[in-house]
Design an enzyme around this catalytic site. Sequence first.
Site, PDB file in Angstrom:
ATOM      1  N   ASP A 157      26.470  11.432  48.052  1.00  0.00           N
ATOM      2  CA  ASP A 157      26.102  12.591  48.865  1.00  0.00           C
ATOM      3  C   ASP A 157      25.933  12.130  50.304  1.00  0.00           C
ATOM      4  OD1 ASP A 157      23.538  11.414  48.804  1.00  0.00           O
ATOM      5  OD2 ASP A 157      22.682  12.964  47.519  1.00  0.00           O
ATOM      6  N   GLU A 173      19.255   0.131  39.712  1.00  0.00           N
ATOM      7  CA  GLU A 173      18.525  -0.378  40.888  1.00  0.00           C
ATOM      8  C   GLU A 173      17.698  -1.649  40.629  1.00  0.00           C
ATOM      9  OE1 GLU A 173      16.292   2.988  42.268  1.00  0.00           O
ATOM     10  OE2 GLU A 173      18.084   4.094  42.837  1.00  0.00           O
ATOM     11  N   ASN A 175      23.957  -0.073  37.973  1.00  0.00           N
ATOM     12  CA  ASN A 175      24.069   0.915  39.052  1.00  0.00           C
ATOM     13  C   ASN A 175      23.112   0.532  40.184  1.00  0.00           C
ATOM     14  OD1 ASN A 175      25.337   3.481  39.698  1.00  0.00           O
ATOM     15  ND2 ASN A 175      23.293   4.399  39.583  1.00  0.00           N
ATOM     16  N   HIS A 190      24.567   7.036  48.468  1.00  0.00           N
ATOM     17  CA  HIS A 190      23.819   8.097  49.161  1.00  0.00           C
ATOM     18  C   HIS A 190      23.923   7.786  50.649  1.00  0.00           C
ATOM     19  CE1 HIS A 190      22.147   9.765  45.511  1.00  0.00           C
ATOM     20  NE2 HIS A 190      21.831   8.546  45.115  1.00  0.00           N
ATOM     21  N   GLU A 236      26.942   8.309  42.846  1.00  0.00           N
ATOM     22  CA  GLU A 236      25.934   9.299  43.267  1.00  0.00           C
ATOM     23  C   GLU A 236      26.194   9.750  44.708  1.00  0.00           C
ATOM     24  OE1 GLU A 236      21.908   8.041  42.483  1.00  0.00           O
ATOM     25  OE2 GLU A 236      22.438   7.138  40.559  1.00  0.00           O
TER      26      GLU A 236
HETATM   27  C1  XIL Z   1      16.796  11.721  41.667  1.00  0.00           C
HETATM   28  C2  XIL Z   1      16.996  13.149  41.220  1.00  0.00           C
HETATM   29  O1  XIL Z   1      18.119  13.658  41.852  1.00  0.00           O
HETATM   30  C3  XIL Z   1      15.776  13.969  41.543  1.00  0.00           C
HETATM   31  O2  XIL Z   1      15.910  15.271  40.991  1.00  0.00           O
HETATM   32  C4  XIL Z   1      14.540  13.302  41.001  1.00  0.00           C
HETATM   33  O3  XIL Z   1      13.390  14.023  41.396  1.00  0.00           O
HETATM   34  C5  XIL Z   1      14.433  11.887  41.479  1.00  0.00           C
HETATM   35  O4  XIL Z   1      15.612  11.183  41.139  1.00  0.00           O
HETATM   36  N1  XIL Z   1      19.109   7.243  42.717  1.00  0.00           N
HETATM   37  C6  XIL Z   1      19.177   7.479  41.368  1.00  0.00           C
HETATM   38  C7  XIL Z   1      18.867   8.826  40.836  1.00  0.00           C
HETATM   39  O5  XIL Z   1      19.602   6.600  40.633  1.00  0.00           O
HETATM   40  O6  XIL Z   1      18.317   8.771  39.541  1.00  0.00           O
HETATM   41  C8  XIL Z   1      17.965   9.610  41.734  1.00  0.00           C
HETATM   42  O7  XIL Z   1      17.869  10.943  41.224  1.00  0.00           O
HETATM   43  C9  XIL Z   1      18.496   9.587  43.142  1.00  0.00           C
HETATM   44  C10 XIL Z   1      18.589   8.175  43.679  1.00  0.00           C
END
Ligand code: XIL
Length: 777
Positions: A266, A159, A200, A236, A264
């Site tokens: 979802d 990020e 990422n 996401h 990631e």
């Molecule tokens: C999130 C985890 O899923 C949680 O359990 C934690 O509390 C916070 O981080 N982008 C990312 C991940 O790169 O590392 C994040 O993970 C979700 C968003």
Amino acid sequence: MRWWMAALVVGAQLVVGTLVGPDAAAAAEVTTLREAAAARGVQVGSAVSASALETDPAYRDRVAAEFTTVTTENEFKWSVLEPVRGRYDFSRADRIVDFAAAHGQAVRGHTLVWHSALPEWLTTGTFSQAELRDILRNHVQTVVSRYRGRVAVWDVVNEPLAEDGTPRDGFWLSRLGPGYLADAFHWARAVDPAAQLYLNEYSTETNAAKARGLYDLVRDLRARGVPVDGVGFQTHKLLTSRLSALGDVLRRFADLGLDVAVTELDVRVPVPADATELAQQAEVYAWAAQACLAVPRCRSITTWGFTDARSWIPAQYPGWGAATLLDESLGAKPAYRRLLAVLRDWQRPGTGPVAWWRLDDWGGTTASDASGSGHSAAVSGTTLGWYERQPTTFALRGDGAGTGAVTAGPVVDTARSYTVSAWVSLTSKTARRVVASQDGTARSAFTLSYEPSTDRWVFAVPLADSAQAGVRTVSSTSVPAVNRWTQLTAVWNAGWGRMQLYVDGVLEMTGPPSGQPPATGWTGRGPFRLGRSSAGEAFAGGISDVRVFARVVDAAEAAALADAAVGRWTFDGHTGDESWFSRDGFPRPEQVGFTADRAGRPARALLLTGTEVIDVRGGMTLWTDRSYTVAAWVRLTDANRDGRPDGAGDQVVASQDGRERGTFQLQYESDNGRWAYKVPVTDAGPTGWPTVESLAPAVAGRWTHLAAVWNAGWGRFQLYVDGVLQGTSATTTSPPATGGLHVGVSMTGGRLTGALDDVQVHQRALQPAEITALATP
Ligand code: XIL
């Protein structure tokens, strides 16, 4: 042909895939994501939790059964690894890495450098810049070397960008300056040369500004020799995400010579989720997977957790959840079944283009091939850049001299049937201007060009690969327009020995003319050229959206290739743009509902309750000072069935931003209860609003079709209701837009309470017959 048939036929390959596997019997035995992915040569994974692996046998079994790769959800984050300075605790990370090794799974290590999840000693400590850089280097070296050979992929940096695509002003940038990025990659590579090193990022699937920023960043790092191997797209998403641009974004990065991955995934849903929402969610999962599968360098699809019992969403987004593949008791949700089906069975439709250059790439020097066949073309003599096919769209800019793009080898067997289509805007008629060609040895195997001696578009096929051989041609009957986007489709039908040329979707000539013998094609084994031939003859003007098919395209398909919509929101359970321009609509607030469409199909129309609106971002949608058409199906809510709408005041169907006011408003007018199309005379200061109103009052509770047409040449505008002309304005002007379209509101208010469907915008004044067709239920 209807536009949706067009999408099916003309190979929006991400939309449509056949679900017939190569070997149905073998496919039937594939019952896990892991088996399906292994058979395709792509990885499928999930973020996993060390404590769940330790305490929950059902979770453990499922991870082992379903995935070929696992990502450490939190276990490699700095605050977890080194909560106290100098005291690393690798126990939780080890648990995941050991589990993966025992089950033949790869590990994605997430993440080495991030502005978040930093230990307190680090964020509150006082360190000089040199000390901080040492601390970071030590961290990267310690972690990567400990897992050398055991962690296959590192998210080296997570990020790094802000939402507008500029560097994020986070912990590392503010303290170390921009060099920290390159340093981290070099340090990691030096310690484990075999590990794949990724950058990422999130929202780069849908936020074009951020995606461009990432593209420029990665290209710059690579140009400076920084060992970035891949780019991860977090993905996401929401139910309303259609991800229509994801495949193109992945391809652009792949064309930089990088691996890409969905890291990631979802899809969160307002809870409790109903069956319709879970079905929509499944489509977003399927869409993401298809986008990845369509890009050969997309290596893996990883979900952020796999059971709703352990997803991060409910804690992070209160009121939301149900975001993963399995329910809380590990039962398969529709999303799981769709993802399995896509991994197992999805194939690029065989009838789609064998090469497809959108020519709106950001890079400037590579035209990437959106067909998935890997025929990217090297651009020379110019860059791909602004060329106003539509507002905010890039195209190839031909200067009429040295410009063009060329592939490494042939794209199509020119001895067999093929079709070449392109959008072009010609700026100069002084010489032969080649749109597309494929090289033979002595000459091109075909050319599609502007021919100055006859002042026509010409599709030419020489009879043999020799400068002496004759040439068969077909020409346009219309005279080519200058500075106007025109769509050309050239068809070579080998079986028949015939050629065809379509202009703007209309067949203008079939040849050779009667009396002449049929043409004979031959295989040109040289490269394919865009915007020129091997002899030069460079195109002057813009070229966009070139597609090559290894087959004949029929008249209906040719018409569909010439489709000129510049935005099309069907609201079939999502707010994505189904036009060529991929201008997704963003609901504001994020949550938006859907309702039955006019045919009663559930969740196929947008439902607005007077709170939500849709913004079309990414620059101007339409030039409002040129001819345009805005059409929509609308049904104002009438809960008590008194024929009057429930919403208060004016209710705007669509509007596009100017500086001080909308440059038009298509709306329900509350003071007289009529539909109205209004165009302000100017965009600043006090102004008049010439208006055309419906002949009869609007009827709430009923689906109505509205079409607003601005005719710039005539200087007048018109409103159609249910396909019938309501009136024509006096001669007037239409101010230029400065921003994007809004659906369900204007920039000054007027929220709609009702349902909307099939909103579409065209950068031309549609004919009455075309509007009647749109208004046919
Ligand atoms: C999130 C985890 O899923 C949680 O359990 C934690 O509390 C916070 O981080 N982008 C990312 C991940 O790169 O590392 C994040 O993970 C979700 C968003």
